[in-house]
Write a protein that holds these residues in place. Structure first.
Motif, PDB file in Angstrom:
ATOM      1  N   UNK A   1      -7.827   2.104   0.473  1.00 50.00           N
ATOM      2  CA  UNK A   1      -8.535   1.250   1.050  1.00 50.00           C
ATOM      3  C   UNK A   1      -9.544   1.194   0.088  1.00 50.00           C
ATOM      4  N   UNK A   2     -10.335   1.530  -0.846  1.00 51.09           N
ATOM      5  CA  UNK A   2     -11.301   1.374  -1.981  1.00 51.09           C
ATOM      6  C   UNK A   2     -10.879   0.166  -2.445  1.00 51.09           C
ATOM      7  N   UNK A  31     -13.772  -1.541   4.711  1.00 44.72           N
ATOM      8  CA  UNK A  31     -12.808  -2.158   4.790  1.00 44.72           C
ATOM      9  C   UNK A  31     -12.230  -3.800   5.166  1.00 44.72           C
ATOM     10  N   UNK A  32     -11.570  -4.115   5.358  1.00 44.94           N
ATOM     11  CA  UNK A  32     -10.988  -5.506   5.739  1.00 44.94           C
ATOM     12  C   UNK A  32      -9.384  -5.431   6.146  1.00 44.94           C
ATOM     13  N   UNK A  33      -9.558  -5.856   7.589  1.00 41.79           N
ATOM     14  CA  UNK A  33      -8.578  -5.568   8.703  1.00 41.79           C
ATOM     15  C   UNK A  33      -8.286  -6.500   9.056  1.00 41.79           C
ATOM     16  N   UNK A  72      -7.206 -10.460  -0.540  1.00 45.21           N
ATOM     17  CA  UNK A  72      -6.779 -10.126   0.374  1.00 45.21           C
ATOM     18  C   UNK A  72      -7.638 -10.363   1.138  1.00 45.21           C
ATOM     19  N   UNK A  73      -7.787 -11.822   2.283  1.00 49.73           N
ATOM     20  CA  UNK A  73      -8.424 -11.786   2.701  1.00 49.73           C
ATOM     21  C   UNK A  73      -8.630 -12.002   4.417  1.00 49.73           C
ATOM     22  N   UNK A  99       0.567  -1.091   0.261  1.00 48.30           N
ATOM     23  CA  UNK A  99      -0.208   0.071  -0.169  1.00 48.30           C
ATOM     24  C   UNK A  99       0.707   0.740   0.305  1.00 48.30           C
ATOM     25  N   UNK A 100       1.941   1.317   0.028  1.00 46.10           N
ATOM     26  CA  UNK A 100       2.850   2.249   0.110  1.00 46.10           C
ATOM     27  C   UNK A 100       3.483   2.754   1.642  1.00 46.10           C
ATOM     28  N   UNK A 101       2.988   1.822   2.746  1.00 45.37           N
ATOM     29  CA  UNK A 101       2.815   2.948   3.479  1.00 45.37           C
ATOM     30  C   UNK A 101       1.058   3.072   4.103  1.00 45.37           C
TER      31      UNK A 101
END
Length: 312
Positions: free
Chosen positions: A102-103, A129-131, A120-121, A94-96
């Motif tokens: 997030x989109x 979002x996903x966390x 991503x899971x 994500x480039x930090x």
């Protein structure tokens, strides 16, 4: 077949007579733990299609088959990775700045400038979002110039092309074939508009990373419906190309473009005759290219007309 026997045969399989242009560059290697990079360096990178990071073990899609990845290279049970290592890969990709991408993350993927896509899971938070990331699937594009040679003459017309679906289960080379069809049709003088929703076809980040031809325009990151509506209106393409037609909205967009006189090439996840139920017998689809992974991704099972009669 015994594992070692299959592993040795992999190096003898050649799906194409033209060279790959492979997209595992140094920027990808900077994302991964050092021990995984060291193990990948033992492999023929042209045959690495996916790397899956799970806490239960790392696996690779190598030549169309899955194996574990360890310090010896291919194996039965791969390295284990921690939740922190998985999160670190996403953070670096994500480039930090997770917020800035997030989109993409909320839709389950991250796209990199080289055309690599990371699936991503994790824990979905209200669709926002996903966390707590649990696993990643890093998919590498392979640019294979000439892989569409056998089908381009069947779908091309003097101007534009027949409305075409490229159909197969996942991992059979649909996007690779689509990209080469786009390049060849574009270089023949057709204005081609690419709806590159996930940055996988042209990998356009300030410039196309992959060759999609000299007369090609790219709309990246937007929904297919945007490219099919606004793009057709303002760019006036001869051919519109899109990857991974999935939703009913996507199908309606394709049907609307075809009905409006714009030639469409698109890929569709399906197997056997399943695709018939998605588009029916509208007569709008004129060519269907069916792929499989027999002997490796990109095997052309056949080319059919809009009534599902075999052409080649």
């Amino acid at each position: 077949m015994h594992f070692d026997e299959f592993k040795n045969r992999l190096f003898l399989i050649s799906d194409y007579s033209v060279p790959y242009i492979y997209c595992m560059d140094n920027s990808i290697k900077k994302l991964l733990p050092a021990r995984i990079i060291s193990a990948l360096d033992k492999l023929d990178c042209q045959r690495v299609y996916e790397i899956r990071l799970r806490q239960s073990g790392v696996s690779v899609n190598y030549g169309g088959r899955f194996f574990g990845l360890s310090d010896i290279g291919l194996c039965s049970v791969g390295f284990k990775v921690s939740a922190a290592e998985i999160e670190d890969v996403v953070l670096k990709a994500s480039g930090f700045s997770i917020y800035a991408v997030n989109d993409q993350i909320k839709n389950g993927f991250l796209s990199l400038s080289s055309g690599v896509r990371i699936g991503i899971c994790g824990e979905v938070v209200d669709g926002k979002t996903i966390k707590n990331f649990t696993s990643l699937n890093i998919r590498f594009p392979h640019e294979v110039k000439g892989c569409a040679d056998k089908v381009v003459s069947i779908i091309a017309k003097s101007r534009g092309c027949y409305n075409t679906l490229i159909v197969s289960p996942p991992g059979c080379g649909k996007t690779t074939l689509l990209r080469d069809l786009i390049r060849q049709l574009s270089d023949k003088g057709n204005n081609v508009l690419v709806a590159d929703e996930r940055y996988e076809i042209a990998a356009y980040h300030g410039g196309a990373s992959l060759d999609v031809g000299k007369n090609t325009d790219v709309i990246s990151g937007g929904a297919k419906s945007f490219a099919f509506n606004q793009g057709i209106r303002y760019m006036r393409p001869d051919v519109l190309a899109a990857d991974e037609i999935m939703s009913d909205e996507d199908i309606k967009s394709v049907q609307s473009a075809c009905a409006g006189g714009v030639n469409v090439i698109a890929t569709l996840h399906a197997s056997g005759s399943d695709f018939k139920h998605r588009f029916g017998d509208s007569g709008l689809i004129e060519r269907i290219v069916v792929l499989s992974d027999k002997g490796g991704p990109g095997h052309i099972e056949g080319v059919f007309d809009g009534k599902y009669g075999r052409i080649a």
